[in-house]
Design a protein around this motif. Structure first.
Motif, PDB file in Angstrom:
ATOM      1  N   THR A 424       0.922  -1.095  -0.052  1.00  0.00           N
ATOM      2  CA  THR A 424       0.031   0.033   0.052  1.00  0.00           C
ATOM      3  C   THR A 424       0.755   1.206   0.023  1.00  0.00           C
ATOM      4  OG1 THR A 424      -0.194   0.249   2.496  1.00  0.00           O
ATOM      5  CG2 THR A 424      -1.715  -1.226   1.391  1.00  0.00           C
ATOM      6  N   ASP A 425       2.134   1.252  -0.011  1.00  0.00           N
ATOM      7  CA  ASP A 425       2.919   2.302   0.040  1.00  0.00           C
ATOM      8  C   ASP A 425       2.952   2.994  -1.465  1.00  0.00           C
ATOM      9  OD1 ASP A 425       5.009   4.162   0.473  1.00  0.00           O
ATOM     10  OD2 ASP A 425       6.550   2.879   0.658  1.00  0.00           O
ATOM     11  N   TYR A 467      -2.271   0.631  -5.018  1.00  0.00           N
ATOM     12  CA  TYR A 467      -2.045  -0.467  -4.292  1.00  0.00           C
ATOM     13  C   TYR A 467      -1.204  -1.404  -5.420  1.00  0.00           C
ATOM     14  CZ  TYR A 467      -5.063   0.183  -0.516  1.00  0.00           C
ATOM     15  OH  TYR A 467      -5.933   0.772   0.628  1.00  0.00           O
ATOM     16  N   ARG A 468       0.116  -1.988  -5.148  1.00  0.00           N
ATOM     17  CA  ARG A 468       0.393  -3.027  -5.955  1.00  0.00           C
ATOM     18  C   ARG A 468       0.308  -4.404  -5.276  1.00  0.00           C
ATOM     19  NH1 ARG A 468       5.850  -2.151  -5.181  1.00  0.00           N
ATOM     20  NH2 ARG A 468       5.203  -0.816  -3.598  1.00  0.00           N
ATOM     21  N   VAL A 469       0.093  -5.363  -6.265  1.00  0.00           N
ATOM     22  CA  VAL A 469      -0.282  -6.614  -6.000  1.00  0.00           C
ATOM     23  C   VAL A 469       0.531  -7.535  -6.413  1.00  0.00           C
ATOM     24  CG1 VAL A 469      -1.927  -8.727  -5.646  1.00  0.00           C
ATOM     25  CG2 VAL A 469      -2.764  -6.382  -5.528  1.00  0.00           C
ATOM     26  N   SER A 470       1.426  -8.617  -5.815  1.00  0.00           N
ATOM     27  CA  SER A 470       2.211  -9.430  -6.269  1.00  0.00           C
ATOM     28  C   SER A 470       1.674 -10.773  -5.978  1.00  0.00           C
ATOM     29  CB  SER A 470       3.867  -9.212  -5.734  1.00  0.00           C
ATOM     30  OG  SER A 470       3.947  -9.267  -4.475  1.00  0.00           O
ATOM     31  N   TYR A 471       2.208 -11.839  -6.387  1.00  0.00           N
ATOM     32  CA  TYR A 471       1.665 -13.409  -6.271  1.00  0.00           C
ATOM     33  C   TYR A 471       2.717 -14.343  -6.546  1.00  0.00           C
ATOM     34  CZ  TYR A 471      -1.013 -17.402  -7.530  1.00  0.00           C
ATOM     35  OH  TYR A 471      -1.852 -18.608  -7.510  1.00  0.00           O
ATOM     36  N   ARG A 472       2.650 -15.547  -5.852  1.00  0.00           N
ATOM     37  CA  ARG A 472       3.503 -16.556  -6.119  1.00  0.00           C
ATOM     38  C   ARG A 472       2.587 -17.842  -5.581  1.00  0.00           C
ATOM     39  NH1 ARG A 472       8.407 -16.252  -4.252  1.00  0.00           N
ATOM     40  NH2 ARG A 472       8.738 -18.561  -4.436  1.00  0.00           N
ATOM     41  N   ASP A 473       2.886 -18.813  -6.119  1.00  0.00           N
ATOM     42  CA  ASP A 473       2.389 -20.236  -5.780  1.00  0.00           C
ATOM     43  C   ASP A 473       3.314 -21.264  -5.951  1.00  0.00           C
ATOM     44  OD1 ASP A 473       2.123 -20.937  -8.627  1.00  0.00           O
ATOM     45  OD2 ASP A 473       0.099 -20.219  -8.687  1.00  0.00           O
ATOM     46  N   ARG A 474       2.811 -22.559  -5.830  1.00  0.00           N
ATOM     47  CA  ARG A 474       3.721 -23.583  -5.932  1.00  0.00           C
ATOM     48  C   ARG A 474       4.299 -23.760  -7.301  1.00  0.00           C
ATOM     49  NH1 ARG A 474       1.654 -28.688  -7.985  1.00  0.00           N
ATOM     50  NH2 ARG A 474      -0.712 -28.741  -8.143  1.00  0.00           N
ATOM     51  N   LEU A 517     -10.113  -4.488  -1.796  1.00  0.00           N
ATOM     52  CA  LEU A 517     -10.598  -3.088  -1.705  1.00  0.00           C
ATOM     53  C   LEU A 517     -11.697  -2.967  -0.592  1.00  0.00           C
ATOM     54  CD1 LEU A 517     -10.828  -2.129  -5.399  1.00  0.00           C
ATOM     55  CD2 LEU A 517      -9.129  -1.439  -3.898  1.00  0.00           C
ATOM     56  N   PHE A 518     -12.582  -4.003  -0.324  1.00  0.00           N
ATOM     57  CA  PHE A 518     -13.433  -3.873   0.482  1.00  0.00           C
ATOM     58  C   PHE A 518     -12.998  -4.048   1.789  1.00  0.00           C
ATOM     59  CE2 PHE A 518     -16.492  -5.035  -2.929  1.00  0.00           C
ATOM     60  CZ  PHE A 518     -17.286  -3.855  -3.031  1.00  0.00           C
ATOM     61  N   GLU A 519     -12.052  -5.111   2.127  1.00  0.00           N
ATOM     62  CA  GLU A 519     -11.677  -5.268   3.525  1.00  0.00           C
ATOM     63  C   GLU A 519     -10.696  -4.219   3.898  1.00  0.00           C
ATOM     64  OE1 GLU A 519      -9.833  -8.871   3.011  1.00  0.00           O
ATOM     65  OE2 GLU A 519     -11.830  -9.898   2.318  1.00  0.00           O
ATOM     66  N   HIS A 520      -9.580  -3.880   3.014  1.00  0.00           N
ATOM     67  CA  HIS A 520      -8.554  -2.939   3.621  1.00  0.00           C
ATOM     68  C   HIS A 520      -9.054  -1.639   3.707  1.00  0.00           C
ATOM     69  CE1 HIS A 520      -4.473  -2.242   4.558  1.00  0.00           C
ATOM     70  NE2 HIS A 520      -4.448  -1.138   3.762  1.00  0.00           N
ATOM     71  N   VAL A 575      -0.119  -8.253   3.926  1.00  0.00           N
ATOM     72  CA  VAL A 575      -0.242  -6.741   3.721  1.00  0.00           C
ATOM     73  C   VAL A 575       0.876  -6.181   3.993  1.00  0.00           C
ATOM     74  CG1 VAL A 575      -1.531  -4.550   3.979  1.00  0.00           C
ATOM     75  CG2 VAL A 575      -2.908  -6.671   3.853  1.00  0.00           C
ATOM     76  N   VAL A 576       1.643  -5.347   3.079  1.00  0.00           N
ATOM     77  CA  VAL A 576       2.993  -4.566   3.425  1.00  0.00           C
ATOM     78  C   VAL A 576       2.678  -3.287   3.251  1.00  0.00           C
ATOM     79  CG1 VAL A 576       5.266  -4.243   2.606  1.00  0.00           C
ATOM     80  CG2 VAL A 576       4.288  -6.465   2.514  1.00  0.00           C
ATOM     81  N   THR A 577       2.848  -2.184   4.327  1.00  0.00           N
ATOM     82  CA  THR A 577       2.438  -0.766   4.287  1.00  0.00           C
ATOM     83  C   THR A 577       3.539  -0.031   4.113  1.00  0.00           C
ATOM     84  OG1 THR A 577       2.801  -0.842   6.710  1.00  0.00           O
ATOM     85  CG2 THR A 577       0.506  -1.116   5.936  1.00  0.00           C
ATOM     86  N   HIS A 578       4.865  -0.477   3.894  1.00  0.00           N
ATOM     87  CA  HIS A 578       5.946   0.181   3.779  1.00  0.00           C
ATOM     88  C   HIS A 578       7.423  -0.479   3.094  1.00  0.00           C
ATOM     89  CE1 HIS A 578       4.596   3.756   6.088  1.00  0.00           C
ATOM     90  NE2 HIS A 578       4.286   2.943   7.093  1.00  0.00           N
ATOM     91  N   GLY A 579       7.603   0.025   2.108  1.00  0.00           N
ATOM     92  CA  GLY A 579       8.861  -0.503   1.483  1.00  0.00           C
ATOM     93  C   GLY A 579       8.353  -1.552   0.496  1.00  0.00           C
TER      94      GLY A 579
END
Length: 579
Positions: A424-425, A467-474, A517-520, A575-579
């Motif tokens: 969210t930074d 907001y920037r969203v990153s993703y990883r899975d197996r 969006l709704f939750e945060h 959720v990462v708020t800084h950096g």
């Protein structure tokens, strides 16, 4: 571009509803002709914008740089010449060129260059800066023959390049390449002594146009192409694989085929910066794999995905590659030595750029490499670039696993061990978010693009969020795959921009983004500034699934409606708020 043509372009009305593009020009010469050329080239490169250029005072490049950075301009073009470092290095001053004056000129240049460094640093914090180093001949001040480099000139040039080295490390500065300028505008054809003495404008018109065009290109900062599809025979290597075998094809000096080695070397370099490389070749697949096992091949097999080697049409191969990459044809280049194959592929994929490989013409191959550099070059290489190919391979594995488990989609998604990170930074200067916004088409809320200046101003507003969203899975990491930008307005959340990388489709990440969006933001309703485009069909289908019908205009989504329509989500969220 001739001056009369530039005036016609400047006087032409901007398209209705065009967003203004304000650029500031900092130089020390009389700026009116340069303004016309720069405005014309900007309007050519930004046809949907109403470009305007503001310049400062004559003879005060440094002061103009300081003053113009405080304006509402989106970007700044800086044209530095020798008199801006010391007036005695120009033709309109007569302060002396004796040994004592030359020593003082070197000291003055040192002090002035230090001030320019500080001014550029401050300007780059406010807006993108395009910088051009001195383009005119060094004046005949040193008392030495012109074919001998004098110490004072060397010291001045060294200080200018030290200034350039400082500037190029600043995130917001783009430096014009002197080599490209030399190619387009020969140094002996730049200076107009009479015009300089009469009016303070030292350039011949063709040179002024060329400088303006390159500055405009620096400010445009067009997104690079994403993928290159190459032929093999007489393209990646010299010779026909089916006739001479894997050991018979060549790319070496002793076989007079080293130009193909240079091409392989460039492709490997592009692959290491995140460019997707694929093969479309009419060949026996077993022989192709044998050739790729050669230890002296400069493009490793693991850097190529996918390989389409068979006897079918290349247009069909290209179509399958585009689907495997999940990118648009307009982001891809196809290279082949056969004009017929190029025409066949172009007919099937009109937006794709086709490039002829001039086998046996070494000079033309070298020029091709320079063209590919222009198409794919990028200012920096980040972590996102390094994982792009691996994420595509992972996506292919994911699709295969999903097809095998198609009877129970939820069971499959539950087992992917998906992890989603929300940052969210909005103060970060990391360029990936803007790059994603300006390059994504299929899942794009409205097709809106931003310049660096607009994006910086948007993030600086106190009422906005990014907001920037990153993703990883197996199956591996995908990196930053989504950006949501919006604002709070009269008790609800308004989303102005939302993009999702095509690499992230079919994983319910779009649903999770809305849920966040709704939750945060603790919103009861989210309004999306939606606009249908010819290419954002996947986003339209997503909204239709939530609303029960096709979206039209602004999409207002109450939380209750979303909860009723949202499928089960299995992502772990951080959720990462800084950096």
């Amino acid at each position: 571009m001739k001056f009369a043509e530039a005036i016609r372009i400047v006087q032409a009305k901007a398209p209705a509803g065009a967003r203004p593009l304000a650029v500031a020009l900092a130089c020390g010469c009389t700026a009116e002709q340069l303004k016309v050329f720069l405005t014309a080239h900007l309007k050519t490169l930004f046809p949907d914008r109403g470009a305007t250029v503001a310049a400062g005072l004559y003879g005060d490049c440094l002061g103009n740089l300081e003053r113009l950075r405080a304006t509402r301009a989106e970007a700044l073009a800086v044209l530095l010449e020798w008199p801006d470092l010391d007036p005695r290095l120009g033709l309109r001053a007569a302060g002396g060129w004796g040994p004592a004056e030359l020593a003082d000129i070197v000291a003055t240049v040192e002090a002035q260059a230090t001030r320019f460094e500080a001014a550029l640093t401050r300007a780059a914090e406010a807006m993108p800066v395009a910088l051009c180093l001195p383009t005119l001949p060094f004046p005949p001040a040193p008392l030495m023959p012109g074919w001998r480099l004098a110490d004072c000139e060397l010291q001045v040039r060294a200080r200018v390049y030290a200034l350039a080295a400082h500037a190029v490390r600043l995130p917001g500065v783009r430096l014009l390449n002197p080599q490209r300028l030399d190619q387009l505008s020969p140094p002996a054809e730049r200076l107009d002594v009479r015009a300089d003495l009469l009016s303070g404008f030292p350039y011949r018109p063709p040179h002024a146009s060329t400088v303006a065009e390159l500055l405009a290109r620096l400010l445009q900062d067009a997104p690079p192409k994403k993928g290159l599809i190459t032929d093999l025979d007489d393209t990646l290597w010299r010779g026909l694989l089916g006739e001479v075998g894997a050991d018979g094809v060549s790319w070496s000096l002793d076989r007079h085929s080293h130009a193909h080695a240079l091409y392989q070397q460039l492709l490997r370099s592009l692959a290491e910066t995140g460019v997707l490389i694929a093969v479309a070749s009419k060949n026996d697949p077993a022989r192709v794999e044998e050739a790729f096992r050669r230890q002296d091949l400069l493009l490793p097999r693991d850097r190529v995905f996918p390989v389409e080697a068979h006897w079918g049409s290349k247009s069909e191969s290209v179509g399958r590659i585009l689907r495997a990459w999940n990118v648009g044809a307009d982001s891809v280049v196809f290279v082949d030595d056969s004009p017929m194959e190029l025409a066949e592929v172009k007919a099937a994929h009109l937006a794709l750029e086709t490039v002829f490989f001039p086998t046996g013409q070494d000079q033309a191959v070298y020029e091709l490499l320079a063209r590919l550099r222009d198409l794919f070059g990028k200012a920096s290489v980040g972590a996102e670039d390094g994982i792009r190919l691996a994420s595509l391979r992972g996506a292919a594995e994911q699709r295969q696993a999903a097809e095998a488990a198609s009877a129970d989609r939820d069971a499959f998604l539950r087992g992917t061990e998906a992890e989603l990170t929300l940052s969210t930074d909005k103060r970060t200067t990391e360029p990936r978010a803007l790059e994603l916004v300006n390059k994504t088409n299929q899942f794009n809320l409205n097709g809106r693009h931003y310049t660096e200046g607009e994006w910086r101003d948007y993030r600086a507003r106190p009422d906005t969020f990014v907001y920037r969203v990153s993703y990883r899975d197996r199956f591996g990491p995908l990196g930053t795959i989504a950006v949501l930008a919006g604002r709070r307005e009269r008790g609800r959340i308004c989303v102005d921009t939302w993009v999702l990388s095509c690499r992230a489709f079919s994983r319910r990440i779009e649903h999770r983004c809305v849920a966040l969006l709704f939750e945060h933001l603790q919103a009861g309703e989210v309004a999306f500034d939606f606009q249908a485009t010819p290419r954002n069909g996947p986003l339209q289908e997503f909204f239709a699934g939530l609303l029960g019908g096709p979206p039209a205009g602004c999409v207002c989504l109450p939380k209750a409606t979303f909860v009723r329509s949202c499928p089960a989500l299995y992502h772990q969220v951080k959720v990462v708020t800084h950096g």
